[in-house]
Design an enzyme around this catalytic site. Sequence first.
Site, PDB file in Angstrom:
ATOM      1  N   GLN A 160       2.446  31.228 -17.799  1.00  0.00           N
ATOM      2  CA  GLN A 160       1.523  30.821 -16.727  1.00  0.00           C
ATOM      3  C   GLN A 160       0.690  29.627 -17.202  1.00  0.00           C
ATOM      4  O   GLN A 160      -0.137  29.771 -18.101  1.00  0.00           O
ATOM      5  CB  GLN A 160       0.602  32.001 -16.399  1.00  0.00           C
ATOM      6  CG  GLN A 160      -0.430  31.725 -15.339  1.00  0.00           C
ATOM      7  CD  GLN A 160      -1.559  32.754 -15.372  1.00  0.00           C
ATOM      8  OE1 GLN A 160      -1.715  33.467 -16.372  1.00  0.00           O
ATOM      9  NE2 GLN A 160      -2.326  32.839 -14.314  1.00  0.00           N
ATOM     10  N   SER A 189      -4.805  27.653 -17.096  1.00  0.00           N
ATOM     11  CA  SER A 189      -6.028  27.266 -17.809  1.00  0.00           C
ATOM     12  C   SER A 189      -5.863  25.940 -18.536  1.00  0.00           C
ATOM     13  O   SER A 189      -4.792  25.637 -19.077  1.00  0.00           O
ATOM     14  CB  SER A 189      -6.403  28.333 -18.842  1.00  0.00           C
ATOM     15  OG  SER A 189      -6.539  29.578 -18.223  1.00  0.00           O
ATOM     16  N   GLU A 221      -1.813  39.094 -11.231  1.00  0.00           N
ATOM     17  CA  GLU A 221      -2.213  39.186 -12.638  1.00  0.00           C
ATOM     18  C   GLU A 221      -3.231  40.307 -12.807  1.00  0.00           C
ATOM     19  O   GLU A 221      -3.152  41.102 -13.734  1.00  0.00           O
ATOM     20  CB  GLU A 221      -2.814  37.852 -13.087  1.00  0.00           C
ATOM     21  CG  GLU A 221      -3.313  37.882 -14.528  1.00  0.00           C
ATOM     22  CD  GLU A 221      -3.725  36.502 -15.034  1.00  0.00           C
ATOM     23  OE1 GLU A 221      -4.193  35.684 -14.226  1.00  0.00           O
ATOM     24  OE2 GLU A 221      -3.557  36.250 -16.242  1.00  0.00           O
TER      25      GLU A 221
HETATM   26  C1  LIG Z   1      -5.325  36.720 -24.674  1.00  0.00           C
HETATM   27  C2  LIG Z   1      -5.445  35.668 -23.625  1.00  0.00           C
HETATM   28  C3  LIG Z   1      -4.322  35.251 -22.957  1.00  0.00           C
HETATM   29  C4  LIG Z   1      -4.409  34.254 -21.972  1.00  0.00           C
HETATM   30  N1  LIG Z   1      -3.242  33.849 -21.365  1.00  0.00           N
HETATM   31  C5  LIG Z   1      -3.305  32.851 -20.445  1.00  0.00           C
HETATM   32  C6  LIG Z   1      -2.095  32.348 -19.855  1.00  0.00           C
HETATM   33  O1  LIG Z   1      -0.989  32.822 -20.164  1.00  0.00           O
HETATM   34  N2  LIG Z   1      -2.180  31.345 -18.978  1.00  0.00           N
HETATM   35  C7  LIG Z   1      -3.384  30.784 -18.603  1.00  0.00           C
HETATM   36  O2  LIG Z   1      -3.364  29.887 -17.763  1.00  0.00           O
HETATM   37  N3  LIG Z   1      -4.553  31.222 -19.161  1.00  0.00           N
HETATM   38  C8  LIG Z   1      -4.533  32.243 -20.071  1.00  0.00           C
HETATM   39  N4  LIG Z   1      -5.707  32.692 -20.660  1.00  0.00           N
HETATM   40  C9  LIG Z   1      -6.950  32.015 -20.346  1.00  0.00           C
HETATM   41  C10 LIG Z   1      -7.926  32.815 -19.512  1.00  0.00           C
HETATM   42  O3  LIG Z   1      -7.491  32.935 -18.186  1.00  0.00           O
HETATM   43  C11 LIG Z   1      -9.267  32.098 -19.619  1.00  0.00           C
HETATM   44  O4  LIG Z   1      -9.687  32.190 -20.977  1.00  0.00           O
HETATM   45  C12 LIG Z   1     -10.330  32.720 -18.734  1.00  0.00           C
HETATM   46  O5  LIG Z   1     -10.026  32.488 -17.374  1.00  0.00           O
HETATM   47  C13 LIG Z   1     -11.730  32.151 -19.044  1.00  0.00           C
HETATM   48  O6  LIG Z   1     -11.725  30.766 -19.035  1.00  0.00           O
HETATM   49  P1  LIG Z   1     -12.364  29.952 -20.266  1.00  0.00           P
HETATM   50  O7  LIG Z   1     -11.792  30.513 -21.533  1.00  0.00           O
HETATM   51  O8  LIG Z   1     -12.182  28.503 -19.985  1.00  0.00           O
HETATM   52  O9  LIG Z   1     -13.913  30.328 -20.255  1.00  0.00           O
HETATM   53  P2  LIG Z   1     -15.045  29.687 -19.338  1.00  0.00           P
HETATM   54  O10 LIG Z   1     -14.589  29.624 -17.930  1.00  0.00           O
HETATM   55  O11 LIG Z   1     -15.512  28.434 -19.974  1.00  0.00           O
HETATM   56  O12 LIG Z   1     -16.175  30.799 -19.442  1.00  0.00           O
HETATM   57  C14 LIG Z   1     -17.084  30.875 -20.549  1.00  0.00           C
HETATM   58  C15 LIG Z   1     -18.079  31.979 -20.259  1.00  0.00           C
HETATM   59  O13 LIG Z   1     -18.839  31.674 -19.074  1.00  0.00           O
HETATM   60  C16 LIG Z   1     -18.744  32.702 -18.123  1.00  0.00           C
HETATM   61  N5  LIG Z   1     -18.665  32.127 -16.776  1.00  0.00           N
HETATM   62  C17 LIG Z   1     -17.943  31.040 -16.410  1.00  0.00           C
HETATM   63  N6  LIG Z   1     -18.109  30.807 -15.082  1.00  0.00           N
HETATM   64  C18 LIG Z   1     -18.915  31.774 -14.615  1.00  0.00           C
HETATM   65  C19 LIG Z   1     -19.451  32.102 -13.326  1.00  0.00           C
HETATM   66  N7  LIG Z   1     -19.139  31.350 -12.265  1.00  0.00           N
HETATM   67  N8  LIG Z   1     -20.237  33.190 -13.213  1.00  0.00           N
HETATM   68  C20 LIG Z   1     -20.547  33.958 -14.287  1.00  0.00           C
HETATM   69  N9  LIG Z   1     -20.081  33.696 -15.532  1.00  0.00           N
HETATM   70  C21 LIG Z   1     -19.290  32.635 -15.695  1.00  0.00           C
HETATM   71  C22 LIG Z   1     -17.450  33.442 -18.459  1.00  0.00           C
HETATM   72  O14 LIG Z   1     -17.484  34.786 -17.998  1.00  0.00           O
HETATM   73  C23 LIG Z   1     -17.445  33.344 -19.980  1.00  0.00           C
HETATM   74  O15 LIG Z   1     -18.249  34.361 -20.519  1.00  0.00           O
HETATM   75  C24 LIG Z   1      -5.649  33.683 -21.639  1.00  0.00           C
HETATM   76  C25 LIG Z   1      -6.800  34.121 -22.302  1.00  0.00           C
HETATM   77  C26 LIG Z   1      -6.718  35.098 -23.294  1.00  0.00           C
HETATM   78  C27 LIG Z   1      -7.962  35.546 -23.989  1.00  0.00           C
END
Ligand SMILES: Cc1cc2nc3c(=O)[nH]c(=O)nc-3n(C[C@H](O)[C@H](O)[C@H](O)COP(=O)(O)OP(=O)(O)OC[C@H]3O[C@@H](n4cnc5c(N)ncnc54)[C@H](O)[C@@H]3O)c2cc1C
Length: 427
Positions: A135, A138, A253
Amino acid sequence: MAVHAAAPSAEQLQEQTRAWLAQELPPGWMDAVDAGDDAKVAALRKDLDYADWCIRFGEAGYATPTWPAEYGAGLSLTPGEAKAVNDVLNHYRVPRPFNIIGIGMGGPTVLAWGTEEQKHRLLRPLATNQEIWCQLFSEPGAGSDVAGLATRAVRDGDEWVVNGQKVWTTLAHLAKWGMLVTRTNPDLPKHRGLSYFIIDMHAPGVTIRPLVQITGEAEFNEVFFDDARVPDSMRLGEVGDGWRVSVTTLMNERVSLSGAGSVGGDAVGGSPLQKLIDRHKPVADLLTRQRLAQAYIESRLIRISNQRAAARRKSGAEAGPEGSITKLQQAEFNQRLQKLAVDLEGANGVAWEGVGLHGGDDVGTFVPTDTDDHYAIARGFLRAQANSIEGGTSNIMRNILGERVLGLPKEPDTSRELPWSEVPRNG
Ligand SMILES: Cc1cc2nc3c(=O)[nH]c(=O)nc-3n(C[C@H](O)[C@H](O)[C@H](O)COP(=O)(O)OP(=O)(O)OC[C@H]3O[C@@H](n4cnc5c(N)ncnc54)[C@H](O)[C@@H]3O)c2cc1C
């Protein structure tokens, strides 16, 4: 294989499943499970040709029992009927394809949005584990707010040229296909200028680099696109309608991560919670007994919530925001459960050296194991830390619940109606 022409009863389906397993599993497997002979099951599992098994299992329809049989994998069962079949598969600890992103999210998205040609081309090898999916949503600058993503696709005749970067892409290093969301019109507001493609991960211009996580494994990656090409025939949905297609993927998902999947959502080191209780009973300490009882109750509550969501889908509705309830519940429950399991192990729970920097048992990570030793328990504890991030963070699940289930006012988003190209961004 179509299991039945007329609607079969749950008992008939289970009988047919047992008969198929008796014919296809290694001799002695089912008896060993019924006798509780874990060592024998583990030995038979080790000798099993996993790739060949996945093909037979997928072609028979058992990997994806609710999918229409006409695409070469699936049994055209209702979710309720599929549950009856899955109960038998779970009981006999049948090895599953590790193509979890394809099965849980890719297939349902293709079924909802794909052309007939795409369904015939993509679904069967996905279910048989021959073509792994990942997928590509991100990005370094777009996680929770994935609609703000920056990877560009520009049309060039019958193809699109893709440039940009994705991150945290689980299984990309093993994948044949990627679900890719791109920006095709930067001058529209962020949700409206996106288009969704299925890209060949082996195409020129696609570079995959592993990312090592806390367990020492590298199950996810960063992926770079440098003038990578994807044919227009591999687009899902209309140009500019990629957000709606993405929502289908994201809803599925959450269901996959909610413990509603074919593998039980209350496992410790690959074994059910009940086994953890059996492993440590009788427990003298009052607090520990309460934690075990609480875990047992929570796992039942999650199961009931999932059944309620399944009943909704059974009535014809698509996966809806209720998946966010169990996704949130499951993430928090699993983190508590894995911590409890480590606590119960005592010193063994932390006496773990890891699997090395290069992925160790790589794909084995995704296959439920039959071991419940301290290695699997310690690994389970470390891996569970990602549960409240992957598939949308717990904070985001709470936002979705507030807005779409409880009907609270939407979170303010000043960038929502601005052309994406005018929204301030880092980097
Ligand atoms: C093990 C693992 C597998 C993954 N696999 C995939 C994959 O296969 N494909 C893919 O595309 N992605 C994947 N991801 C990514 C995952 O979807 C993202 O890490 C997740 O959506 C959070 O985005 P970010 O890491 O950019 O954090 P950010 O969006 O930067 O968030 C940082 C912090 O801010 C908080 N936050 C952000 N916005 C808000 C809001 N509006 N309200 C309240 N709090 C908020 C979040 O809760 C978090 O605590 C994976 C992640 C992990 C850990």
